[in-house]
Design a protein around this motif. Structure first.
Motif, PDB file in Angstrom:
ATOM      1  N   LYS A  82      -2.933 -17.142   9.820  1.00  0.00           N
ATOM      2  CA  LYS A  82      -1.708 -17.886   9.506  1.00  0.00           C
ATOM      3  C   LYS A  82      -1.721 -19.252  10.188  1.00  0.00           C
ATOM      4  O   LYS A  82      -1.391 -20.255   9.588  1.00  0.00           O
ATOM      5  N   ASP A  83      -2.085 -19.282  11.465  1.00  0.00           N
ATOM      6  CA  ASP A  83      -2.247 -20.540  12.206  1.00  0.00           C
ATOM      7  C   ASP A  83      -3.291 -20.298  13.299  1.00  0.00           C
ATOM      8  O   ASP A  83      -3.946 -19.261  13.307  1.00  0.00           O
ATOM      9  N   LYS A 124      -4.637 -16.587   1.620  1.00  0.00           N
ATOM     10  CA  LYS A 124      -3.851 -17.775   1.963  1.00  0.00           C
ATOM     11  C   LYS A 124      -4.260 -18.900   1.029  1.00  0.00           C
ATOM     12  O   LYS A 124      -5.438 -19.264   0.949  1.00  0.00           O
ATOM     13  N   GLY A 128      -0.574 -22.992   2.088  1.00  0.00           N
ATOM     14  CA  GLY A 128      -0.210 -22.207   3.263  1.00  0.00           C
ATOM     15  C   GLY A 128       0.568 -20.955   2.927  1.00  0.00           C
ATOM     16  O   GLY A 128       0.983 -20.220   3.816  1.00  0.00           O
ATOM     17  N   ASN A 129       0.787 -20.685   1.630  1.00  0.00           N
ATOM     18  CA  ASN A 129       1.454 -19.452   1.222  1.00  0.00           C
ATOM     19  C   ASN A 129       0.479 -18.287   1.375  1.00  0.00           C
ATOM     20  O   ASN A 129      -0.720 -18.445   1.157  1.00  0.00           O
ATOM     21  N   ALA A 143       5.525 -20.290   2.714  1.00  0.00           N
ATOM     22  CA  ALA A 143       5.610 -20.825   4.073  1.00  0.00           C
ATOM     23  C   ALA A 143       6.673 -21.907   4.213  1.00  0.00           C
ATOM     24  O   ALA A 143       7.422 -21.920   5.192  1.00  0.00           O
TER      25      ALA A 143
END
Length: 186
Positions: A82-83, A124, A128-129, A143
């Protein structure tokens, strides 16, 4: 993998050389075996998830993180980044993994509405979804809105069985998700 080599998961983890196609067994601890999915993150770490838990190695397969499945039965099916320090893991719910100091992982379930939804794949997209394949259809975490959307038979989206989901992003941006009963694409 980004270097062109392949990981093969079949009870054990095997590395196939891109040029010679020679395979070698990658032996590690119990958490590393019985992997159901592998993922190379943005930092080049290699993550494996499966029935024995979650682990991450560096590019030389030196263990960086390990989180054995003490509950047993989670059957972790997929992982996505995710990050920089957050990952989502698909199972019979959706888990969030946070990297902690001293090479520790913290795990917690997220999205109470996904409790007991069997998730089998994660993807992903370029916005970024995060797309989630499940036995009840597909979910998309948007996101920018921090919102969860569901697509099911009413949207002509096929369900996914355990371990039968994969994704491919074409050069024109279309993402294809293979399921037991057909192909979903967005």
């Amino acid at each position: 993998l980004r270097n062109g080599n392949f990981l093969i998961l079949s009870g054990s983890v095997w590395l196939m050389n891109k040029g010679t196609f020679i395979t070698t067994l990658v032996e590690k601890d119990e958490t590393f075996s019985a992997g159901r999915a592998a993922y190379e993150d943005a930092q080049g770490r290699i993550w494996l998830v499966g029935r024995n838990g979650i682990c991450a190695t560096d590019g030389n397969f030196e263990m960086l993180y390990s989180l054995p499945d003490r509950i047993l039965g989670r059957w972790l099916n997929a992982i996505v980044q995710k990050d920089d320090s957050t990952f989502w893991v698909a199972a019979k719910t959706l888990y969030e993994i946070k990297l902690r100091p001293q090479k520790q992982l913290a795990i917690r379930p997220i999205f109470p509405e996904l409790k007991n939804v069997h998730l089998s794949g994660l993807f992903k997209d370029s916005l970024g979804n995060i797309w989630m394949c499940s036995n009840g259809g597909m979910y998309r975490f948007v996101a920018s809105k921090n919102a969860l959307e569901k697509f099911d038979r009413g949207d002509n989206a096929y369900n996914f069985e355990e371990s039968i989901s994969n994704s491919f992003r074409s050069s024109n941006g279309t993402v294809y998700f293979g399921s037991k009963n057909g192909i979903n694409y967005f």
